[in-house]
Write a protein that holds these residues in place. Structure first.
Motif, PDB file in Angstrom:
ATOM      1  N   VAL A 174      -7.568  19.591  -3.785  1.00 50.81           N
ATOM      2  CA  VAL A 174      -7.498  20.625  -4.761  1.00 50.81           C
ATOM      3  C   VAL A 174      -6.997  21.889  -4.231  1.00 50.81           C
ATOM      4  O   VAL A 174      -7.539  22.203  -2.862  1.00 50.81           O
ATOM      5  CB  VAL A 174      -8.482  20.918  -6.068  1.00 50.81           C
ATOM      6  N   ALA A 175      -6.358  22.873  -4.761  1.00 51.04           N
ATOM      7  CA  ALA A 175      -5.962  24.139  -4.331  1.00 51.04           C
ATOM      8  C   ALA A 175      -5.725  25.018  -5.320  1.00 51.04           C
ATOM      9  O   ALA A 175      -5.479  24.527  -6.546  1.00 51.04           O
ATOM     10  CB  ALA A 175      -5.127  24.212  -3.301  1.00 51.04           C
ATOM     11  N   THR A 176      -5.539  26.394  -5.085  1.00 52.22           N
ATOM     12  CA  THR A 176      -5.229  27.374  -6.391  1.00 52.22           C
ATOM     13  C   THR A 176      -3.634  27.438  -6.331  1.00 52.22           C
ATOM     14  O   THR A 176      -2.810  26.925  -5.062  1.00 52.22           O
ATOM     15  CB  THR A 176      -5.437  28.633  -5.814  1.00 52.22           C
ATOM     16  N   ASP A 177      -3.208  27.615  -7.416  1.00 57.21           N
ATOM     17  CA  ASP A 177      -1.709  27.919  -7.322  1.00 57.21           C
ATOM     18  C   ASP A 177      -1.076  28.807  -6.552  1.00 57.21           C
ATOM     19  O   ASP A 177       0.102  28.577  -5.889  1.00 57.21           O
ATOM     20  CB  ASP A 177      -1.164  28.342  -9.020  1.00 57.21           C
ATOM     21  N   THR A 178      -2.045  30.003  -6.306  1.00 54.01           N
ATOM     22  CA  THR A 178      -1.524  31.043  -5.424  1.00 54.01           C
ATOM     23  C   THR A 178      -1.271  30.527  -4.094  1.00 54.01           C
ATOM     24  O   THR A 178      -0.075  30.824  -3.244  1.00 54.01           O
ATOM     25  CB  THR A 178      -2.418  32.099  -5.305  1.00 54.01           C
ATOM     26  N   TYR A 179      -2.067  29.594  -3.489  1.00 54.51           N
ATOM     27  CA  TYR A 179      -2.112  29.128  -1.917  1.00 54.51           C
ATOM     28  C   TYR A 179      -1.009  28.030  -2.039  1.00 54.51           C
ATOM     29  O   TYR A 179      -0.182  28.093  -1.017  1.00 54.51           O
ATOM     30  CB  TYR A 179      -3.504  28.372  -1.827  1.00 54.51           C
ATOM     31  N   LEU A 180      -0.669  27.328  -3.065  1.00 53.13           N
ATOM     32  CA  LEU A 180       0.281  26.292  -3.173  1.00 53.13           C
ATOM     33  C   LEU A 180       1.918  26.544  -3.150  1.00 53.13           C
ATOM     34  O   LEU A 180       2.449  25.818  -2.868  1.00 53.13           O
ATOM     35  CB  LEU A 180      -0.192  25.092  -4.185  1.00 53.13           C
ATOM     36  N   ALA A 181       1.850  27.891  -3.877  1.00 55.88           N
ATOM     37  CA  ALA A 181       3.109  28.489  -4.293  1.00 55.88           C
ATOM     38  C   ALA A 181       4.151  28.251  -3.073  1.00 55.88           C
ATOM     39  O   ALA A 181       5.259  27.899  -3.228  1.00 55.88           O
ATOM     40  CB  ALA A 181       3.030  29.925  -4.846  1.00 55.88           C
ATOM     41  N   PRO A 182       3.781  28.807  -1.847  1.00 53.84           N
ATOM     42  CA  PRO A 182       4.822  28.714  -0.775  1.00 53.84           C
ATOM     43  C   PRO A 182       5.321  27.170  -0.275  1.00 53.84           C
ATOM     44  O   PRO A 182       6.368  27.106  -0.133  1.00 53.84           O
ATOM     45  CB  PRO A 182       3.981  29.396   0.295  1.00 53.84           C
ATOM     46  N   PHE A 183       4.232  26.412  -0.376  1.00 53.39           N
ATOM     47  CA  PHE A 183       4.514  24.867  -0.078  1.00 53.39           C
ATOM     48  C   PHE A 183       5.430  24.369  -1.294  1.00 53.39           C
ATOM     49  O   PHE A 183       6.279  23.579  -0.966  1.00 53.39           O
ATOM     50  CB  PHE A 183       3.241  24.185   0.192  1.00 53.39           C
ATOM     51  N   LEU A 184       5.295  24.625  -2.518  1.00 45.16           N
ATOM     52  CA  LEU A 184       5.688  24.100  -3.692  1.00 45.16           C
ATOM     53  C   LEU A 184       7.334  24.670  -3.411  1.00 45.16           C
ATOM     54  O   LEU A 184       8.096  23.811  -3.834  1.00 45.16           O
ATOM     55  CB  LEU A 184       5.186  24.668  -4.913  1.00 45.16           C
ATOM     56  N   HIS A 185       7.543  25.870  -3.214  1.00 41.88           N
ATOM     57  CA  HIS A 185       8.789  26.291  -3.069  1.00 41.88           C
ATOM     58  C   HIS A 185       9.590  25.508  -1.972  1.00 41.88           C
ATOM     59  O   HIS A 185      10.767  25.286  -2.127  1.00 41.88           O
ATOM     60  CB  HIS A 185       8.770  27.687  -2.708  1.00 41.88           C
ATOM     61  N   LYS A 186       8.914  25.230  -0.830  1.00 43.93           N
ATOM     62  CA  LYS A 186       9.654  24.616   0.335  1.00 43.93           C
ATOM     63  C   LYS A 186      10.007  23.107  -0.188  1.00 43.93           C
ATOM     64  O   LYS A 186      10.891  22.622   0.145  1.00 43.93           O
ATOM     65  CB  LYS A 186       8.907  24.379   1.579  1.00 43.93           C
ATOM     66  N   ASN A 187       8.835  22.618  -0.909  1.00 42.61           N
ATOM     67  CA  ASN A 187       9.092  21.086  -1.111  1.00 42.61           C
ATOM     68  C   ASN A 187       9.854  20.669  -2.197  1.00 42.61           C
ATOM     69  O   ASN A 187      10.374  19.478  -2.548  1.00 42.61           O
ATOM     70  CB  ASN A 187       7.890  20.366  -1.129  1.00 42.61           C
ATOM     71  N   LYS A 188      10.071  21.824  -3.076  1.00 44.41           N
ATOM     72  CA  LYS A 188      10.953  21.749  -4.440  1.00 44.41           C
ATOM     73  C   LYS A 188      10.248  20.579  -5.377  1.00 44.41           C
ATOM     74  O   LYS A 188      10.976  20.062  -6.404  1.00 44.41           O
ATOM     75  CB  LYS A 188      12.199  21.316  -4.030  1.00 44.41           C
ATOM     76  N   ALA A 189       8.969  20.303  -5.249  1.00 49.59           N
ATOM     77  CA  ALA A 189       8.438  19.214  -6.327  1.00 49.59           C
ATOM     78  C   ALA A 189       6.971  19.397  -5.977  1.00 49.59           C
ATOM     79  O   ALA A 189       6.265  19.840  -5.143  1.00 49.59           O
ATOM     80  CB  ALA A 189       8.836  17.825  -5.664  1.00 49.59           C
ATOM     81  N   ASP A 190       6.205  19.136  -6.944  1.00 48.13           N
ATOM     82  CA  ASP A 190       4.906  18.898  -6.990  1.00 48.13           C
ATOM     83  C   ASP A 190       4.219  17.455  -6.226  1.00 48.13           C
ATOM     84  O   ASP A 190       3.604  16.879  -6.582  1.00 48.13           O
ATOM     85  CB  ASP A 190       4.154  18.747  -8.410  1.00 48.13           C
ATOM     86  N   SER A 191       4.807  17.346  -4.789  1.00 51.66           N
ATOM     87  CA  SER A 191       4.356  16.581  -3.869  1.00 51.66           C
ATOM     88  C   SER A 191       4.255  16.909  -2.772  1.00 51.66           C
ATOM     89  O   SER A 191       5.033  17.733  -2.043  1.00 51.66           O
ATOM     90  CB  SER A 191       5.260  15.314  -3.986  1.00 51.66           C
ATOM     91  N   TYR A 192       3.206  16.769  -2.031  1.00 52.28           N
ATOM     92  CA  TYR A 192       2.979  17.144  -0.587  1.00 52.28           C
ATOM     93  C   TYR A 192       2.776  16.212   0.515  1.00 52.28           C
ATOM     94  O   TYR A 192       1.687  16.201   1.191  1.00 52.28           O
ATOM     95  CB  TYR A 192       1.848  18.209  -0.801  1.00 52.28           C
ATOM     96  N   GLU A 193       3.635  15.547   0.770  1.00 49.95           N
ATOM     97  CA  GLU A 193       3.329  14.242   1.719  1.00 49.95           C
ATOM     98  C   GLU A 193       4.604  14.388   2.842  1.00 49.95           C
ATOM     99  O   GLU A 193       4.729  13.499   3.392  1.00 49.95           O
ATOM    100  CB  GLU A 193       3.884  12.979   1.026  1.00 49.95           C
ATOM    101  N   PHE A 194       4.853  15.545   3.175  1.00 49.28           N
ATOM    102  CA  PHE A 194       5.930  15.921   4.117  1.00 49.28           C
ATOM    103  C   PHE A 194       4.943  16.295   5.204  1.00 49.28           C
ATOM    104  O   PHE A 194       4.104  16.833   5.283  1.00 49.28           O
ATOM    105  CB  PHE A 194       6.777  16.945   3.707  1.00 49.28           C
ATOM    106  N   GLU A 195       5.404  16.106   6.519  1.00 51.66           N
ATOM    107  CA  GLU A 195       4.792  16.072   7.841  1.00 51.66           C
ATOM    108  C   GLU A 195       4.652  17.663   7.881  1.00 51.66           C
ATOM    109  O   GLU A 195       3.551  18.161   8.535  1.00 51.66           O
ATOM    110  CB  GLU A 195       5.261  15.491   8.860  1.00 51.66           C
ATOM    111  N   ALA A 196       5.591  18.540   7.604  1.00 55.94           N
ATOM    112  CA  ALA A 196       5.678  19.846   7.757  1.00 55.94           C
ATOM    113  C   ALA A 196       4.306  20.604   6.956  1.00 55.94           C
ATOM    114  O   ALA A 196       3.723  21.466   7.523  1.00 55.94           O
ATOM    115  CB  ALA A 196       6.782  20.503   7.504  1.00 55.94           C
ATOM    116  N   PHE A 197       3.963  20.059   5.931  1.00 55.68           N
ATOM    117  CA  PHE A 197       3.028  20.335   5.077  1.00 55.68           C
ATOM    118  C   PHE A 197       1.719  20.318   5.608  1.00 55.68           C
ATOM    119  O   PHE A 197       1.012  21.169   5.725  1.00 55.68           O
ATOM    120  CB  PHE A 197       3.248  19.699   3.603  1.00 55.68           C
ATOM    121  N   PHE A 198       1.472  19.091   6.408  1.00 59.26           N
ATOM    122  CA  PHE A 198       0.281  18.937   6.852  1.00 59.26           C
ATOM    123  C   PHE A 198       0.052  19.766   8.205  1.00 59.26           C
ATOM    124  O   PHE A 198      -1.206  20.145   8.561  1.00 59.26           O
ATOM    125  CB  PHE A 198       0.138  17.325   7.073  1.00 59.26           C
ATOM    126  N   LYS A 199       1.232  20.168   8.774  1.00 62.49           N
ATOM    127  CA  LYS A 199       1.088  21.014  10.076  1.00 62.49           C
ATOM    128  C   LYS A 199       0.824  22.391   9.576  1.00 62.49           C
ATOM    129  O   LYS A 199      -0.063  23.021  10.224  1.00 62.49           O
ATOM    130  CB  LYS A 199       2.382  20.963  10.631  1.00 62.49           C
TER     131      LYS A 199
END
Length: 305
Positions: A174-199
């Protein structure tokens, strides 16, 4: 020392009665046995304890010194016996529980007040500590029972510790929307299984000795998710608070953040895979029969969880 405890009891009674014959009757042993015991104690201590006369006996100076200590010890023992008898007659028993801070707050405490009210004759001691410390204390006999996250597929403790599940739990990220916003913009979806995200993302994790962390690490390894930025904390409450503060993504038990998810304070991440569910329950020594108090506690929580 141990072999002389009976001699000190005899010494104490003789000093109080000031007569070997009266002490013998009180202790239900013969007068010669009394005389022999006192002589043996005097020989052991290398000093005379009584002045003998036709009227009876009186303590020597050395005997007076010893008597003060023996009297204190015997009165203390009798006091302990009286307290134990009183507790037994009233049906009072003691139960010591080992539990982590998180499970204590979210699982044990919510029902403990009613349990104590329902069972006033069970006195409870709680030790807040890690699951591994609880298991160690169960083995040594320092505590009676533990409330723990049950190790998955761990048979190494099977011959020492038994587990009784009371609740199934699930770990989520879990995380806040504020924290996730930049990653959500990059991934274009509510899914965070990309290698760049974990880096790039920071993950708030329990320390490596925590059983919840070990379960999460197994999940991450299975799916080849590598965390590059980790903030380690020592309990799940801190994980939740750090996530609320927008410091990163925390792996927490879903039941403990239900309100946060409901009101939008936190959001669950979809990693494409779910962490396998696990169980929490009571742990107790396998080779020691459960006491009535332990059974009462377990049945109470199994019924209400």
């Amino acid at each position: 020392m141990e072999q002389n405890l009976n001699l000190y009891q005899i010494f104490y009674e003789v000093a109080n009665c000031r007569n070997f014959s009266i002490a013998a009757k009180k202790l239900y042993i013969s007068q010669p046995a009394i005389s022999k015991s006192i002589a043996k104690l005097e020989e052991h201590l290398h000093t005379a304890l009584f002045h003998r006369s036709s009227r009876g006996v009186t303590l020597t100076t050395e005997g007076e010194t010893l008597y003060k200590h023996v009297e204190s010890a015997i009165l203390s023992l009798r006091s302990g016996e009286d307290l134990l008898k009183s507790a037994t007659s009233q049906g009072i028993s003691h139960l010591s529980i080992g539990v982590s801070t998180t499970l204590c707050k979210y699982v044990l405490l919510p029902l403990l007040k009613d349990f104590i009210a329902t069972n006033p004759n069970i006195k409870i001691t709680i030790s807040c500590q890690s699951t591994f410390e609880t298991i160690a204390d169960l083995k040594s006999g320092a505590i009676d029972i533990g409330l723990v996250g049950i190790p998955s597929g761990d048979i190494s403790e099977a011959s020492f510790i038994s587990y009784l599940p009371i609740k199934t739990i699930e770990d989520i990220f879990v995380a806040t929307d504020t924290y996730l916003a930049p990653f959500l913009h990059k991934n274009k979806a509510d899914s965070y299984e990309f290698e760049a995200f974990f880096k790039e993302a920071s993950f708030i994790m329990l320390d490596k000795e925590n059983i919840s962390r070990k379960h999460t690490d197994t999940f991450l390894n299975e799916h080849q998710f590598t965390l590059h930025n980790i903030i380690e904390v020592n309990n799940m409450d801190l994980s939740i608070e750090f996530a609320r503060a927008g410091l990163g993504i925390a792996c927490v038990i879903n039941d403990f953040v239900k309100e946060d998810l409901k009101n939008g304070t936190l959001r669950e991440l979809k990693l494409g895979h779910k962490v396998s569910k696990r169980q929490i329950g009571f742990a107790y020594p396998s080779k020691i029969p459960m006491t009535t108090s332990m059974n009462t506690l377990i049945q109470y929580y199994q019924m209400l969880m």
